[in-house]
Motif scaffolding. Structure first.
Motif, PDB file in Angstrom:
ATOM      1  N   ALA A  57       7.955  14.630  -6.996  1.00 51.49           N
ATOM      2  CA  ALA A  57       8.781  13.419  -7.101  1.00 51.49           C
ATOM      3  C   ALA A  57       9.716  13.269  -5.896  1.00 51.49           C
ATOM      4  CB  ALA A  57       9.586  13.437  -8.397  1.00 51.49           C
ATOM      5  N   VAL A  58      10.382  14.333  -5.529  1.00 55.12           N
ATOM      6  CA  VAL A  58      11.307  14.280  -4.389  1.00 55.12           C
ATOM      7  C   VAL A  58      10.537  14.079  -3.082  1.00 55.12           C
ATOM      8  CG1 VAL A  58      12.990  15.632  -3.049  1.00 55.12           C
ATOM      9  CG2 VAL A  58      13.098  15.614  -5.550  1.00 55.12           C
ATOM     10  N   GLY A  59       9.443  14.798  -2.930  1.00 53.41           N
ATOM     11  CA  GLY A  59       8.624  14.644  -1.723  1.00 53.41           C
ATOM     12  C   GLY A  59       8.023  13.260  -1.594  1.00 53.41           C
ATOM     13  N   ALA A  60       7.634  12.662  -2.713  1.00 54.28           N
ATOM     14  CA  ALA A  60       7.058  11.306  -2.690  1.00 54.28           C
ATOM     15  C   ALA A  60       8.080  10.305  -2.189  1.00 54.28           C
ATOM     16  CB  ALA A  60       6.573  10.921  -4.084  1.00 54.28           C
ATOM     17  N   TYR A  61       9.302  10.426  -2.647  1.00 50.20           N
ATOM     18  CA  TYR A  61      10.347   9.498  -2.195  1.00 50.20           C
ATOM     19  C   TYR A  61      10.592   9.648  -0.693  1.00 50.20           C
ATOM     20  CZ  TYR A  61      14.772   7.185  -1.515  1.00 50.20           C
ATOM     21  OH  TYR A  61      15.765   6.375  -1.029  1.00 50.20           O
ATOM     22  N   GLY A  62      10.704  10.882  -0.243  1.00 52.51           N
ATOM     23  CA  GLY A  62      10.924  11.115   1.189  1.00 52.51           C
ATOM     24  C   GLY A  62       9.785  10.579   2.032  1.00 52.51           C
ATOM     25  N   HIS A  63       8.554  10.785   1.580  1.00 55.03           N
ATOM     26  CA  HIS A  63       7.391  10.296   2.328  1.00 55.03           C
ATOM     27  C   HIS A  63       7.360   8.770   2.339  1.00 55.03           C
ATOM     28  CE1 HIS A  63       3.497  10.475   4.206  1.00 55.03           C
ATOM     29  NE2 HIS A  63       3.001   9.682   3.263  1.00 55.03           N
ATOM     30  N   TRP A  64       7.645   8.147   1.214  1.00 53.51           N
ATOM     31  CA  TRP A  64       7.680   6.686   1.123  1.00 53.51           C
ATOM     32  C   TRP A  64       8.681   6.115   2.122  1.00 53.51           C
ATOM     33  CZ3 TRP A  64      11.876   3.737  -0.780  1.00 53.51           C
ATOM     34  CH2 TRP A  64      11.615   2.374  -0.929  1.00 53.51           C
ATOM     35  N   ARG A  65       9.860   6.723   2.186  1.00 54.98           N
ATOM     36  CA  ARG A  65      10.890   6.251   3.130  1.00 54.98           C
ATOM     37  C   ARG A  65      10.447   6.440   4.579  1.00 54.98           C
ATOM     38  NH1 ARG A  65      16.726   5.643   1.895  1.00 54.98           N
ATOM     39  NH2 ARG A  65      16.601   5.680   4.137  1.00 54.98           N
ATOM     40  N   ARG A  66       9.911   7.620   4.913  1.00 59.34           N
ATOM     41  CA  ARG A  66       9.487   7.890   6.287  1.00 59.34           C
ATOM     42  C   ARG A  66       8.368   6.947   6.723  1.00 59.34           C
ATOM     43  NH1 ARG A  66       9.991  12.919   4.254  1.00 59.34           N
ATOM     44  NH2 ARG A  66       7.745  13.223   4.108  1.00 59.34           N
ATOM     45  N   VAL A  67       7.401   6.694   5.835  1.00 58.28           N
ATOM     46  CA  VAL A  67       6.295   5.805   6.178  1.00 58.28           C
ATOM     47  C   VAL A  67       6.801   4.379   6.362  1.00 58.28           C
ATOM     48  CG1 VAL A  67       4.188   4.727   5.273  1.00 58.28           C
ATOM     49  CG2 VAL A  67       4.462   7.204   5.182  1.00 58.28           C
ATOM     50  N   ALA A  98       0.838  -1.206   0.000  1.00 52.97           N
ATOM     51  CA  ALA A  98       0.000   0.000   0.000  1.00 52.97           C
ATOM     52  C   ALA A  98       0.871   1.254   0.000  1.00 52.97           C
ATOM     53  CB  ALA A  98      -0.938  -0.001   1.205  1.00 52.97           C
ATOM     54  N   ASN A  99       1.951   1.228   0.769  1.00 54.13           N
ATOM     55  CA  ASN A  99       2.886   2.356   0.792  1.00 54.13           C
ATOM     56  C   ASN A  99       3.505   2.535  -0.593  1.00 54.13           C
ATOM     57  OD1 ASN A  99       4.444   4.465   1.897  1.00 54.13           O
ATOM     58  ND2 ASN A  99       6.091   3.062   2.407  1.00 54.13           N
ATOM     59  N   GLU A 100       3.847   1.425  -1.226  1.00 54.52           N
ATOM     60  CA  GLU A 100       4.430   1.493  -2.563  1.00 54.52           C
ATOM     61  C   GLU A 100       3.419   2.025  -3.587  1.00 54.52           C
ATOM     62  OE1 GLU A 100       6.209  -1.568  -5.873  1.00 54.52           O
ATOM     63  OE2 GLU A 100       6.522  -2.036  -3.755  1.00 54.52           O
ATOM     64  N   ARG A 101       2.177   1.605  -3.492  1.00 51.19           N
ATOM     65  CA  ARG A 101       1.140   2.108  -4.420  1.00 51.19           C
ATOM     66  C   ARG A 101       0.946   3.610  -4.254  1.00 51.19           C
ATOM     67  NH1 ARG A 101      -1.360  -2.649  -2.989  1.00 51.19           N
ATOM     68  NH2 ARG A 101      -2.669  -1.604  -1.462  1.00 51.19           N
ATOM     69  N   THR A 102       0.993   4.074  -3.016  1.00 56.58           N
ATOM     70  CA  THR A 102       0.861   5.512  -2.772  1.00 56.58           C
ATOM     71  C   THR A 102       2.029   6.258  -3.408  1.00 56.58           C
ATOM     72  OG1 THR A 102      -0.323   5.080  -0.723  1.00 56.58           O
ATOM     73  CG2 THR A 102       0.632   7.281  -0.986  1.00 56.58           C
ATOM     74  N   PHE A 103       3.228   5.728  -3.220  1.00 53.47           N
ATOM     75  CA  PHE A 103       4.410   6.329  -3.840  1.00 53.47           C
ATOM     76  C   PHE A 103       4.251   6.380  -5.361  1.00 53.47           C
ATOM     77  CE2 PHE A 103       8.446   5.378  -6.015  1.00 53.47           C
ATOM     78  CZ  PHE A 103       9.114   6.557  -5.774  1.00 53.47           C
ATOM     79  N   LEU A 104       3.802   5.284  -5.949  1.00 44.61           N
ATOM     80  CA  LEU A 104       3.638   5.243  -7.402  1.00 44.61           C
ATOM     81  C   LEU A 104       2.558   6.216  -7.883  1.00 44.61           C
ATOM     82  CD1 LEU A 104       4.033   1.407  -7.978  1.00 44.61           C
ATOM     83  CD2 LEU A 104       5.681   3.219  -8.525  1.00 44.61           C
TER      84      LEU A 104
END
Length: 118
Positions: free
Chosen positions: A71-81, A21-27
């Motif tokens: 794009a940059v914010g999505a990566y940071g959020h994916w990592r934090r989550v 689910a975290n990965e789908r959100t990132f995508l």
């Protein structure tokens, strides 16, 4: 008899559904970023110049800058989550939603003004 390696707290196994689910959100964020990128390139390449000099460029650059931010914010959020889930912490909030909302609102106003004064 070999013992299995111990998992550190940071590497605890998650229910794969949460990780996916975290990965789908990132995508989804990345698709949004790609759409903004394509929009910026399309405006710059396909839209006829406006009477006001630089307006087309401002519209295109706004899309491109927002694409990079998302794009940059999505990566940071994916990592934090992902880190928070593995540690059993509460999930972090994101500033991406207000940034994207404000960015799209600004781009929409620019596009509206461009159409009105063409």
């Amino acid at each position: 008899m070999a013992s299995e390696p111990q998992e550190s707290e940071d590497e605890a196994q998650l229910d794969y559904r949460f990780d996916l689910a975290n990965e789908r959100t990132f995508l989804a964020w990345m698709r949004t970023s790609l759409g903004l990128l394509a929009g910026g390139v399309a405006v710059h390449t396909l839209v006829q110049p406006f009477k006001t000099a630089g307006f087309r460029r401002a519209l295109a650059v706004s899309c491109l800058v927002l694409a990079v931010i998302v794009a940059v914010g999505a990566y940071g959020h994916w990592r934090r989550v992902g880190t928070a889930m593995r540690r059993g912490e509460t999930l972090p909030r994101t500033v991406m939603v207000p940034i994207l909302s404000a960015g799209i609102a600004i781009i929409s106003v620019l596009a509206g003004v461009a159409v009105l004064f063409k």
